[in-house]
Design a protein around this motif. Structure first.
Motif, short mmCIF file in Angstrom:
data_model
loop_
_atom_site.label_atom_id
_atom_site.label_comp_id
_atom_site.label_asym_id
_atom_site.label_seq_id
_atom_site.Cartn_x
_atom_site.Cartn_y
_atom_site.Cartn_z
N GLY A 12 127.81 4.76 6.66
CA GLY A 12 127.01 3.79 5.94
C GLY A 12 125.59 4.24 5.70
N VAL A 13 125.14 5.23 6.46
CA VAL A 13 123.80 5.77 6.22
C VAL A 13 123.89 6.78 5.09
N LEU A 14 123.03 6.63 4.10
CA LEU A 14 123.04 7.54 2.95
C LEU A 14 122.76 8.97 3.39
N ASP A 15 123.47 9.91 2.77
CA ASP A 15 123.36 11.31 3.15
C ASP A 15 123.07 12.15 1.90
N PRO A 16 121.81 12.20 1.47
CA PRO A 16 121.48 12.93 0.23
C PRO A 16 121.84 14.41 0.30
N GLN A 17 121.69 15.03 1.48
CA GLN A 17 122.04 16.45 1.59
C GLN A 17 123.52 16.66 1.32
N GLY A 18 124.33 15.81 1.96
CA GLY A 18 125.78 15.91 1.77
C GLY A 18 126.17 15.67 0.32
N GLN A 19 125.51 14.70 -0.33
CA GLN A 19 125.81 14.41 -1.73
C GLN A 19 125.45 15.57 -2.63
N THR A 20 124.34 16.24 -2.30
CA THR A 20 123.91 17.40 -3.08
C THR A 20 124.94 18.53 -2.96
N VAL A 21 125.44 18.74 -1.76
CA VAL A 21 126.45 19.78 -1.54
C VAL A 21 127.72 19.41 -2.32
N ARG A 22 128.12 18.16 -2.23
CA ARG A 22 129.31 17.71 -2.95
C ARG A 22 129.15 17.95 -4.45
#
Lengths: 80, 80
Positions: A12-22
């Motif tokens: 539930g905590v936003l993960d901008p790093q993970g989204q960027t990798v995705r």
């Protein structure tokens, strides 16, 4: 003794790093990647600490320094 | 399928983040901590990928995007 501590963002905590990798993986054509969550790993070398002491010490260290308990969780294991 | 990729600095590569954590722990009185190395962990959700495909896909992704093979190594495992 060597231990490994994994620190990950809570669900539930936003993960901008993970989204960027995705996003980067999708751009490269890896559409099979549905989600990426990024966290931290710490490999810690301990001296003069037995297993019982580690079970007390590592959660203490993780809560105080390695993780932010508001938004992160940790897990750990003994490597050697 | 869910996989976990660990990315760590190669031995011999300076790790200022790990050193900072080690220093912080010493200041807090945790002298048992001899060394800390910090790395990254990625939890990746894959869709329509079987075990054989994952064994080809994950090292490719790790080499191209997740790790810098000059200074980092990676390991990975299937979680579910």
């Amino acid at each position: 003794m060597k231990v490994r501590v994994l620190v990950c963002l809570k669900n539930g905590v936003l993960d901008p790093q993970g989204q960027t990798v995705r996003h980067a993986l999708h751009v490269l054509g890896y559409q099979q990647v549905k989600d990426v969550r990024q966290g931290k790993v710490f490999e810690i070398e301990l001296e003069g600490v037995d297993k019982d002491m580690a079970f007390k010490l590592i959660p203490e260290i993780a809560d105080k320094v390695l993780a932010n308990p508001i938004i992160e969780t940790f897990s750990w294991e003994i490597l050697e």
